[in-house]
Design an enzyme around this catalytic site. Sequence first.
Site, PDB file in Angstrom:
ATOM      1  CG  HIS A 123      -2.008  -0.971   1.201  1.00 20.68           C
ATOM      2  ND1 HIS A 123      -2.811  -1.440   2.210  1.00 20.68           N
ATOM      3  CD2 HIS A 123      -2.318  -1.893   0.085  1.00 20.68           C
ATOM      4  CE1 HIS A 123      -3.577  -2.574   1.718  1.00 20.68           C
ATOM      5  NE2 HIS A 123      -3.209  -2.524   0.452  1.00 20.68           N
ATOM      6  CB  SER A 197      -3.238  -9.089   8.332  1.00 17.76           C
ATOM      7  OG  SER A 197      -4.197  -8.711   7.370  1.00 17.76           O
ATOM      8  CG  ASN A 222      -5.288 -10.618  13.326  1.00 15.56           C
ATOM      9  OD1 ASN A 222      -4.600  -9.568  13.221  1.00 15.56           O
ATOM     10  ND2 ASN A 222      -6.524 -10.401  13.319  1.00 15.56           N
TER      11      ASN A 222
END
Length: 258
Positions: A123, A197, A222
């Site tokens: 990103h 994530s 996570n």
Amino acid sequence: MEGELEKIAQWMMAAKRIIIFTGAGLSTESGIPDFRSPGGVWDRYNPEDFYFQNFISSEASRVKYWEMATEMYEPMKQAQPNLAHLAIAEMERLDKLDCVITQNIDGLHFKAGNSEAKVIQLHGTAMAVSCLSCMKKYERDEIQERIKQGQKAPRCDDCGGILKPATISFGQSMPERETQEAYHRSSLSDLFIVIGSSLVVQPAASIPMIAKQNKAKLIIINRDPTPYDDIADIVIHRQAGSTMASILEKLKQGLGTK
Ligand SMILES: [Zn+2]
């Protein structure tokens, strides 16, 4: 729990191509606010101002965008890598890391000591700014300084083009080279570890599937459940920092470097 951590360390020792995939949960453990959460930065702005098309076409949107981006940048700049970032950097030194694929834009993998060649930023990065016309790159701090001095939507020195943080916005396509590299490496991976994530932002979230389809073992660390928990070989719903520190300890014992 200990048994699972031990198993992960053993798999790491045997693996030839380990990929670490990181997301927002890793950043929040370093104190960077989750801007999507209720009460977060996004609540105070109109999301439409941040669509790429609006950024390109409207000076007012650009001004709003830079206001929000400035507010988000300060905590990012101050943030320090946590134990998970440090463990991942240590994996590179131990030659136990094919690459890190990250959804994060905060540059913390580099602050922790990973090299440029080992980190794929899906990103983009908030640490740089680029000109949308001539692609000239700037240090983020340099542009923030101009904003401090009163520029509201800074322009390129060379060509007068629109400047934008080098992150991927809504409506902006994923960076081609990085995305292809991530898919390619994932298809060759034999151990794929997701850290922090929730695997909901596409297309990034589909990358672990590529590895899994090619017979890699899949581990998910996570805090909250993810849509891919069912197909993972090991799932750990805990903080990334302490979990990765324990795994690293066991890995080093196994490798005899400790
Ligand atoms: Zn330019």
